[in-house]
Design an enzyme around this catalytic site. Sequence first.
Site, PDB file in Angstrom:
ATOM      1  N   ASP A  33      13.182 -31.215 -12.450  1.00 45.80           N
ATOM      2  CA  ASP A  33      11.871 -31.739 -12.807  1.00 45.80           C
ATOM      3  C   ASP A  33      11.571 -33.052 -12.087  1.00 45.80           C
ATOM      4  O   ASP A  33      12.151 -34.085 -12.423  1.00 45.80           O
ATOM      5  CB  ASP A  33      11.823 -31.938 -14.328  1.00 45.80           C
ATOM      6  CG  ASP A  33      10.506 -32.505 -14.817  1.00 45.80           C
ATOM      7  OD1 ASP A  33       9.491 -32.336 -14.110  1.00 45.80           O
ATOM      8  OD2 ASP A  33      10.486 -33.092 -15.906  1.00 45.80           O
ATOM      9  N   SER A  76      10.210 -36.248 -14.370  1.00 48.09           N
ATOM     10  CA  SER A  76      10.996 -37.039 -15.322  1.00 48.09           C
ATOM     11  C   SER A  76      12.280 -37.480 -14.625  1.00 48.09           C
ATOM     12  O   SER A  76      12.565 -37.041 -13.509  1.00 48.09           O
ATOM     13  CB  SER A  76      11.305 -36.229 -16.589  1.00 48.09           C
ATOM     14  OG  SER A  76      12.120 -35.105 -16.300  1.00 48.09           O
ATOM     15  N   ASN A  97      15.613 -38.209 -16.448  1.00 54.72           N
ATOM     16  CA  ASN A  97      16.884 -38.065 -17.162  1.00 54.72           C
ATOM     17  C   ASN A  97      17.495 -36.680 -17.010  1.00 54.72           C
ATOM     18  O   ASN A  97      16.776 -35.676 -16.921  1.00 54.72           O
ATOM     19  CB  ASN A  97      16.703 -38.339 -18.655  1.00 54.72           C
ATOM     20  CG  ASN A  97      16.475 -39.800 -18.957  1.00 54.72           C
ATOM     21  OD1 ASN A  97      15.359 -40.290 -18.846  1.00 54.72           O
ATOM     22  ND2 ASN A  97      17.534 -40.502 -19.320  1.00 54.72           N
ATOM     23  N   TRP A 133      19.748 -34.188 -19.244  1.00 53.09           N
ATOM     24  CA  TRP A 133      20.258 -33.967 -20.595  1.00 53.09           C
ATOM     25  C   TRP A 133      20.488 -32.479 -20.823  1.00 53.09           C
ATOM     26  O   TRP A 133      19.836 -31.624 -20.214  1.00 53.09           O
ATOM     27  CB  TRP A 133      19.319 -34.543 -21.667  1.00 53.09           C
ATOM     28  CG  TRP A 133      17.996 -33.833 -21.799  1.00 53.09           C
ATOM     29  CD1 TRP A 133      16.826 -34.185 -21.200  1.00 53.09           C
ATOM     30  CD2 TRP A 133      17.724 -32.655 -22.559  1.00 53.09           C
ATOM     31  NE1 TRP A 133      15.842 -33.305 -21.549  1.00 53.09           N
ATOM     32  CE2 TRP A 133      16.361 -32.358 -22.374  1.00 53.09           C
ATOM     33  CE3 TRP A 133      18.496 -31.829 -23.369  1.00 53.09           C
ATOM     34  CZ2 TRP A 133      15.748 -31.248 -22.972  1.00 53.09           C
ATOM     35  CZ3 TRP A 133      17.889 -30.730 -23.969  1.00 53.09           C
ATOM     36  CH2 TRP A 133      16.530 -30.449 -23.773  1.00 53.09           C
ATOM     37  N   TYR A 174       8.444 -35.722 -26.259  1.00 53.13           N
ATOM     38  CA  TYR A 174       7.823 -34.596 -25.572  1.00 53.13           C
ATOM     39  C   TYR A 174       6.402 -34.395 -26.071  1.00 53.13           C
ATOM     40  O   TYR A 174       6.045 -34.841 -27.155  1.00 53.13           O
ATOM     41  CB  TYR A 174       8.612 -33.307 -25.832  1.00 53.13           C
ATOM     42  CG  TYR A 174       9.937 -33.283 -25.153  1.00 53.13           C
ATOM     43  CD1 TYR A 174      10.127 -32.557 -23.994  1.00 53.13           C
ATOM     44  CD2 TYR A 174      11.004 -34.011 -25.661  1.00 53.13           C
ATOM     45  CE1 TYR A 174      11.354 -32.553 -23.360  1.00 53.13           C
ATOM     46  CE2 TYR A 174      12.233 -34.011 -25.035  1.00 53.13           C
ATOM     47  CZ  TYR A 174      12.401 -33.289 -23.878  1.00 53.13           C
ATOM     48  OH  TYR A 174      13.604 -33.291 -23.251  1.00 53.13           O
ATOM     49  N   ASP A 211       4.575 -32.343  -9.083  1.00 52.70           N
ATOM     50  CA  ASP A 211       5.508 -32.152 -10.196  1.00 52.70           C
ATOM     51  C   ASP A 211       6.038 -30.733 -10.279  1.00 52.70           C
ATOM     52  O   ASP A 211       5.303 -29.801 -10.612  1.00 52.70           O
ATOM     53  CB  ASP A 211       4.807 -32.529 -11.505  1.00 52.70           C
ATOM     54  CG  ASP A 211       5.716 -32.383 -12.715  1.00 52.70           C
ATOM     55  OD1 ASP A 211       6.950 -32.506 -12.546  1.00 52.70           O
ATOM     56  OD2 ASP A 211       5.216 -32.142 -13.815  1.00 52.70           O
ATOM     57  N   THR A 238       5.815 -28.790 -13.931  1.00 54.26           N
ATOM     58  CA  THR A 238       4.588 -28.270 -14.521  1.00 54.26           C
ATOM     59  C   THR A 238       4.163 -27.042 -13.732  1.00 54.26           C
ATOM     60  O   THR A 238       4.087 -27.090 -12.505  1.00 54.26           O
ATOM     61  CB  THR A 238       3.461 -29.324 -14.488  1.00 54.26           C
ATOM     62  OG1 THR A 238       3.872 -30.470 -15.235  1.00 54.26           O
ATOM     63  CG2 THR A 238       2.178 -28.780 -15.102  1.00 54.26           C
TER      64      THR A 238
END
Length: 394
Positions: free
Chosen positions: A105, A108, A110, A112, A148, A287, A290
Amino acid sequence: MSSKYQQTVLSLLFALHYFFYLHVQSAKRPKCKCISRISLIKGKTARETLMEKGLWEEVSKKYPYNPMAKFLQTGDEGMTNDADMSYYGVISIGTPPQSFKVIFDTGSSNLWVPSVYCSSQACQNHVKFNPSQSSTFKWGNQPLSIHYGTGSMTGRLGYDTVSVGGLSVNQQIFGISQTEATFMSYMVADGILGLAFPSIAASGATPVFDNMMSQGLVSQNLFSVYLSSNSAEGSVVSFGDIESSYYTGQITWIPLTSETYWQVSMDSVTINGNVVACNGGCQAIIDTGTTWIVGPNRDISNINSMVGFTPNQYGQNSLNCGNLASTPEITFTLNGNAFTLPATAYTTQSSYGCVTGFGNGGSDQLWILGDVFIRQYYSIFDRQNNRVGLAQAV
């Protein structure tokens, strides 16, 4: 001992010493892998899964869909949205490796994954990381909370070896979820690997690509994305390399306007030479996280109407696929450069017609150029020069 013999011995000793010095210096330098390629699979989005089950309307009322949420953040909490994420690849974490499907992505920052400490329903539907089974895992000192558009995840930060396409990133910080929003049960991927800038990373965590660069794992400080338009397979993200086989013509380089997301200046959106949106200029974010092209509600409604889309019973806008030949192209002008999408690029065929690739994003003058755009234009994300490269995808 003769002077000539002494000179020979000294020369040999010097040569051996110099060879040893070069060997040590070489060992100190990070070994660079020129190409690391991850295959991406196009899976069903959460929206598609819910629509098939007849649950989208009910669930979206409870968890309002907001694709702009991750770009309208406050504080240091990176925000993302999952309803329309579809491309994922496999990475591994730990020693021995534990494998996870993640969304790569660019919206963003991070990394996780779910963990064995998470009892949320969303975690039960995904692979869970077990720290006790990794000999290289270490706990961090900070909690993690990422908000989110459809809920949130909370957890803790830890450090471990993360393997991405054959590259082993040492002591990578990542999130280990303890709670996840129910909506995330419908994600195909287990977690998210963010590829935006450190400035928007939750809890100040260093992104994976930043560690790839600092550890000398890539030959160039960039990565590129090719999204196949023909099938569920064939898409790739390449770290440290621009792959000429995925595009034709020249690469157009566009400078970033912000070192947060991959954000650029957009001059206008036109149909048949007429400006239909972004009149006077606006900002756009490239992006991979998306699926659609997202913009201000009024602009998107006008575009959908102008090209012939009408609302259907599923809460989307669609048109008769037989009309695609006469449906106009749409041009996005970025920093003075025109990028045109034919109707076949911004529509998706389904059992109930051709569905629009444009989604409402609120009232803010910000656009997301998601997978609909990236499928048409091979995208290069250049951290060395803080710019995006776009070329016609093959």
